[in-house]
Design a protein around this motif. Structure first.
Motif, PDB file in Angstrom:
ATOM      1  N   GLU A  69       0.829  -1.209   0.000  1.00 28.88           N
ATOM      2  CA  GLU A  69       0.000   0.000   0.000  1.00 28.88           C
ATOM      3  C   GLU A  69       0.866   1.263   0.000  1.00 28.88           C
ATOM      4  N   ALA A  70       1.900   1.255   0.813  1.00 26.79           N
ATOM      5  CA  ALA A  70       2.764   2.440   0.910  1.00 26.79           C
ATOM      6  C   ALA A  70       4.070   2.069   1.580  1.00 26.79           C
ATOM      7  N   ALA A  75      12.908   9.899   6.454  1.00 25.24           N
ATOM      8  CA  ALA A  75      12.766  11.303   6.051  1.00 25.24           C
ATOM      9  C   ALA A  75      11.310  11.622   5.710  1.00 25.24           C
ATOM     10  N   GLN A  76      10.628  10.654   5.092  1.00 26.22           N
ATOM     11  CA  GLN A  76       9.213  10.877   4.748  1.00 26.22           C
ATOM     12  C   GLN A  76       8.325  10.882   5.990  1.00 26.22           C
ATOM     13  N   ILE A  77       8.620   9.996   6.932  1.00 28.68           N
ATOM     14  CA  ILE A  77       7.860   9.965   8.186  1.00 28.68           C
ATOM     15  C   ILE A  77       8.018  11.293   8.925  1.00 28.68           C
ATOM     16  N   ALA A  78       9.241  11.835   8.874  1.00 33.36           N
ATOM     17  CA  ALA A  78       9.521  13.074   9.609  1.00 33.36           C
ATOM     18  C   ALA A  78       8.652  14.229   9.128  1.00 33.36           C
ATOM     19  N   GLU A  79       8.114  14.093   7.913  1.00 30.44           N
ATOM     20  CA  GLU A  79       7.240  15.163   7.400  1.00 30.44           C
ATOM     21  C   GLU A  79       5.905  15.218   8.142  1.00 30.44           C
ATOM     22  N   ALA A 111      12.826   2.539   7.705  1.00 38.40           N
ATOM     23  CA  ALA A 111      11.668   2.679   6.799  1.00 38.40           C
ATOM     24  C   ALA A 111      10.556   1.772   7.303  1.00 38.40           C
ATOM     25  N   VAL A 112       9.326   2.087   6.879  1.00 37.03           N
ATOM     26  CA  VAL A 112       8.199   1.243   7.262  1.00 37.03           C
ATOM     27  C   VAL A 112       7.363   0.934   6.024  1.00 37.03           C
ATOM     28  N   VAL A 113       6.943  -0.337   5.953  1.00 37.30           N
ATOM     29  CA  VAL A 113       6.114  -0.816   4.843  1.00 37.30           C
ATOM     30  C   VAL A 113       4.677  -0.963   5.329  1.00 37.30           C
ATOM     31  N   VAL A 114       3.721  -0.613   4.480  1.00 41.97           N
ATOM     32  CA  VAL A 114       2.304  -0.851   4.753  1.00 41.97           C
ATOM     33  C   VAL A 114       1.822  -1.799   3.657  1.00 41.97           C
ATOM     34  N   ALA A 115       1.330  -2.967   4.052  1.00 43.91           N
ATOM     35  CA  ALA A 115       0.958  -3.962   3.036  1.00 43.91           C
ATOM     36  C   ALA A 115      -0.243  -4.775   3.475  1.00 43.91           C
TER      37      ALA A 115
END
Lengths: 787, 156
Positions: A69-70, A75-79, A111-115
């Motif tokens: 899914e995402a 760095a993206q989480i920090a946003e 990093a984290v995966v959403v699946a």
């Protein structure tokens, strides 16, 4: 059989648990059992090096997998997720739930995966490639103090997180230190024992790993978070703050929680990421830790070096204590990381009236998993350092270790006793606990048996330790989220009782003990009472379960709330019975004028009236529901004495525990069966530290104990039958006189096991053995190698 | 995908599953039998213990396809209607559990133990449960629970 005239009093009885029927049938709901339509699964990509700068992260192969899914990098989480909150009063470096630029321990998420499902999420995490520039790893905490081989956090020169922090005799309020009294005591001493001791890192290892389900509902704008936590209310506070939601919009639920041992106090990055990602995507998400992951991602306990010096006279009178501590706290400050070692400092006196004490604490960052509270949290370390040193002193002057203790106890008439390091011991009778333990163990006969076994060539040793510890955490001044506890007690319209508590049990059995208390308070059957906990939508306020506070703080709040309802109910009953409320008794589910039970009213009758008060008594509001917050004025300080008999196999070096006697004083007890269970479990973990458990890192910063194949936790075959007894010295700091018992066993047992091993191997000239007591280490002592 | 047919707690269950699906996940996620727990990933803890054709087995160490054609009993299938199994009674009476997470696996291992040895000594109980980890109880009350069940069963 006819019913007894009066319901039996239940407080103090061995009542079997009300939690058990669901758990023994597999009907409990733990966090991994929670499911929601559309649920997505998270998997974290973690650093496999201890220290490094992230150069790039390639997620393209993972993104290409069907059902992903995402993916969010640090760095993206920090946003959309701010730094982890660290509410302790010590400076803390910025800590991101997912590292954005530098990784600082093996297991640091990147990093984290959403699946769609958990297998796919793991596949995707494995498909992410991370390019890192390795940096030197800081592993040895004492070497780290020179800033070598690297500095973890720019604002913390020489990797010093806290300190050196002084406490004790001659330390002024501003931290200025006058050493003259301490130096004088050591100059006068006829004997000084000095030892460097290592209290090794441990992995808490609740059998249920951590887990979280987060469900943000767009439109409704609410977030529900289920987490395997010891304190859902603190979780709610942090999750709301970090997701930008109000506390009214967040509901935190601790479902069945499969053990915590302090490790589930923390608000972890995974909890915050799950909440933030669910809100970001508008989807429910779940993350459940693997065991191997738990060894990296869940806090470790202990990890502290102590330099102990005791000054004494040859007659056994102690003159002074010095305790210099270096805590290896790992890469970041978690919730209580910086506070836990201060508890070691605070318990430096142990049970003894040292005329002078100097404690000094330095906390050091290293490239390891952060440490934090693990069962005992600072007190086992203190008891270990002081009791091992007292044991060394006894051997040095040739005195029975029990006699040495006896000569130096703080005496019963001295309580409340203010120690030099700032603790205010509430109550105690240490000699009574010692005597009870000596009697239970048959101390003199045991010594004769040991000597006889030795004459036969067996390596048998006796160990004894005293302990005193801190329970009943608060007060509020000592805890960042407050140190009170909350309860609400309601007599329902049908006369049955519902109560809520802000403590969040995960094995402690409060559904039973709290019901026992209310049954006695109201004179109703246990079956008419239900205790609710672990859901912030049901329990309006709360702090949680840690620091052996359930009974001493949560139980006290329940008792106060119950008292308020009872007072109000008596007013309604008095109006119904046309009697004076002071003349009423609550008995057998009825309220009646004393001496005239037949003319009384049932709980249902009084409750029905209170909920439809056609003639409302003056000054009363309808209803029978009251709440109470209990703020403890002080901690409680339970204590006890543990004795171990241990044999070391001459050929293999394997230690074997032959007897374990524990006498504990936790003040008044509600349910002795549950208390025994707590002590058994505590003993097991304390003995486990001495005999089998150790988190090991290689010199390169790589964890070597990454699964239950490498990290041992005790098994059923490791123990003899424990022999328990207790003394009862109530505390004056709460209305129950209960002190708390969750951690006691862990605190007293460890030093006495090591002392028993040293006693067993004393003939080989050994004075101290650092844990753990590996057979190889003991074999080398026996056979002349290096220990 | 592979088709499996497994009789679970007396009911035949047929499903198409990934060949790599662990038996424990088949039970928990396909059949919603969540009483069987996962406590580790290396077969050390025993929280996932079930009976496979009458013998205790760690369901995190088996693929569902390996259980094809077999009979599985989980903790949910142990009681006889409303009547608890003697081991369930024993764990309740003797306070053999605290957090309850290891309990289903511990009980299923104890079922196997008492099947093989209806009158075990304390040491035999401890040896028999060596493959199941409990972090809460210190095992003593678990030993008492198994003894309680053994006495009950032997008395008839």
């Amino acid at each position: 059989m006819t019913a007894p005239a009066v319901l039996p009093k239940l407080v103090g009885q061995r009542v079997r648990r009300r939690e058990d029927p669901r758990l023994i049938q597999g009907r409990g709901t733990y966090v991994d059992d929670v499911t929601i339509a559309g649920l997505q699964h998270l998997a974290f990509k973690r650093s496999d090096i201890p220290h490094g700068r992230i150069l790039s992260i390639d997620t393209s192969a993972a993104e290409a997998l069907d059902g992903v899914e995402a993916i969010f990098t640090g760095a993206q989480i920090a946003e959309f997720l701010g730094p982890m909150p660290v509410p302790t009063p010590f400076p803390a470096p910025e800590h991101r739930a997912v590292a954005a630029d530098v990784v600082r321990y093996v297991g640091d998420p990147v990093a984290v995966v959403v699946a769609r499902d958990r297998y796919l999420a793991r596949d995707a995490a494995d498909a992410i490639t991370v390019d890192c520039e390795p940096l030197p790893a800081v592993v040895d905490p004492e070497a780290a103090l020179s800033g070598q081989p690297a500095v973890l956090h720019a604002d913390f020169p020489n990797n010093v997180a806290v300190g050196p922090l002084p406490a004790g005799t001659g330390v002024g309020r501003g931290g200025q230190v006058d050493d003259s009294a301490v130096d004088g005591a050591f100059a006068e001493a006829e004997v000084v024992v000095s030892q460097r001791m290592v209290n090794q890192r441990l992995a808490p290892t609740a059998i249920e790993p951590r887990g979280v389900v987060a469900h943000f509902e767009p439109g409704k704008e609410t977030l529900t978070i289920w987490s395997s936590t010891q304190n859902p209310h603190i979780l709610r506070t942090h999750v709301a703050a970090l997701t930008g939601l109000g506390q009214d919009q967040v509901r935190a639920i601790a479902p069945e929680v499969g053990g915590g041992f302090g490790a589930k106090i923390n608000i972890y990055g995974e909890d915050l990421v799950a909440a933030a990602v669910s809100k970001r995507l508008g989807l429910p998400v779940k993350w459940v830790e693997d065991r191997s992951e738990a060894f990296l991602a869940t806090i470790h306990g202990r990890g502290i070096i102590g330099y102990v010096d005791i000054a004494a006279r040859r007659d056994g009178r102690v003159l002074g204590l010095k305790l210099r501590l270096v805590a290896d706290i790992g890469a970041y400050n978690m919730l209580l990381t910086a506070v836990v070692p201060t508890q070691t400092m605070r318990m430096a006196n142990g049970t003894y009236a040292f005329p002078v004490v100097r404690a000094t604490l330095t906390e050091v960052f290293t490239n390891k998993t952060p440490t934090d509270a693990y069962r005992g949290a600072g007190r086992p370390e203190a008891a270990y350092f002081v009791e091992r040193a007292m044991d060394m002193l006894a051997r040095e002057i040739g005195m029975d270790p029990a006699e040495l203790r006896r000569r130096n106890f703080i005496q019963p008439h001295q309580f409340p006793y203010k120690t030099q390091v700032g603790a205010l011991y509430d109550s105690g009778d240490y000699e009574k606990a010692l005597d009870r333990a000596l009697e239970k163990a048959g101390w003199e006969q045991l010594k004769a048996e040991r000597d006889a076994a030795r004459a036969d060539g067996r390596l048998v040793g006796l160990g004894l330790s005293m302990y005193v510890e801190i329970c009943g955490l608060g007060p509020s001044a000592r805890l960042p989220n407050g140190g009170w506890e909350y309860s609400q007690v309601t007599v329902e319209r049908d006369g049955r009782i519902s109560a809520t508590t802000g403590v969040s049990p995960h094995g402690q059995g409060n559904e039973t003990t709290f019901a026992q208390m209310l049954a006695d308070q109201f004179g109703v059957p246990l079956e008419h009472i239900r205790i609710h906990h672990g859901d912030t939508a049901v329990v309006k306020q709360g702090i949680g379960t840690f620091g052996s506070r359930s009974q001493a703080v949560g139980g006290a709040a329940l008792h106060l709330a119950g008292g308020k309802v009872k007072t109000k109910m008596a007013k309604f009953a008095a109006a119904l019975l046309e009697a004076h409320e002071g003349d009423l008794v609550f008995e057998n589910g009825r309220i009646a004028v004393a001496g005239a039970p037949a003319a009384g009213k049932t709980f249902a009758e009084v409750a029905a009236y209170a909920h439809r008060p056609v003639k409302l008594p003056a000054g009363l509001e309808p209803g029978l529901s009251e709440e109470a917050f209990f703020e403890p004025p002080n901690n409680t300080y339970p204590f006890g004495c543990h004795i171990a008999l241990l044999e070391v196999d001459r050929d293999t070096g394997e230690p074997r525990l032959l007897r374990m006697v524990a006498v504990d004083d936790a003040g008044n007890l509600i349910n002795p069966l549950i208390v025994e269970g707590q002590i058994h479990g505590g003993l097991t973990q304390g003995i486990g530290q001495a005999l089998v458990e150790e988190v090991v890192y290689g010199d390169d910063g790589q964890p070597l104990t990454g699964s239950l194949m490498d990290y041992a936790i005790p098994r059923a075959t490791d123990f003899p039958r424990f022999e328990l007894d207790n003394t009862v010295t109530p505390t004056p700091v709460n209305p129950l006189g209960a002190k708390g018992v969750g951690e006691a066993g862990t605190i007293g047992s460890t030093p006495c096991i090591v002392s028993a091993a040293v006693d067993a191997l004393g003939g080989f000239g050994v004075r101290h053995i650092d844990m753990l007591l590996r057979p190889e280490k003991l074999w080398r002592i026996i056979h002349g190698g290096n220990a | 995908m592979a088709q499996v047919s497994i009789t679970v707690n007396g009911r035949q269950r047929t499903a198409d599953v990934e060949p790599r699906l662990l038996l424990v996940h088949f039970l928990r996620e396909h059949l919603n039998l969540t009483g069987t727990h996962v406590g580790c990933d290396t077969s050390q803890c025993g929280a996932c213990t079930v009976l496979l054709d009458g013998r205790s087995a760690k369901s995190c160490t088996l693929f569902a396809v390996q259980a094809d054609g077999s009979e599985v009993t989980t903790i949910e299938g142990l009681a006889d209607g409303d009547r608890l199994h003697p081991l369930q009674e024993g764990f309740w009476e003797e306070h053999g559990l605290q957090c309850g997470y290891c309990t289903p696996g511990m009980i299923m291992s104890a079922v196997n133990l008492l099947h093989d040895n209806p009158q075990p000594t304390e040491q035999e109980i401890r040896d028999g449960l060596d493959g199941n980890l409990c972090r809460c109880t210190g095992y003593q009350h678990i030993v008492n629970a198994v003894q309680h069940a053994a006495e009950r069963t032997n008395r008839g």
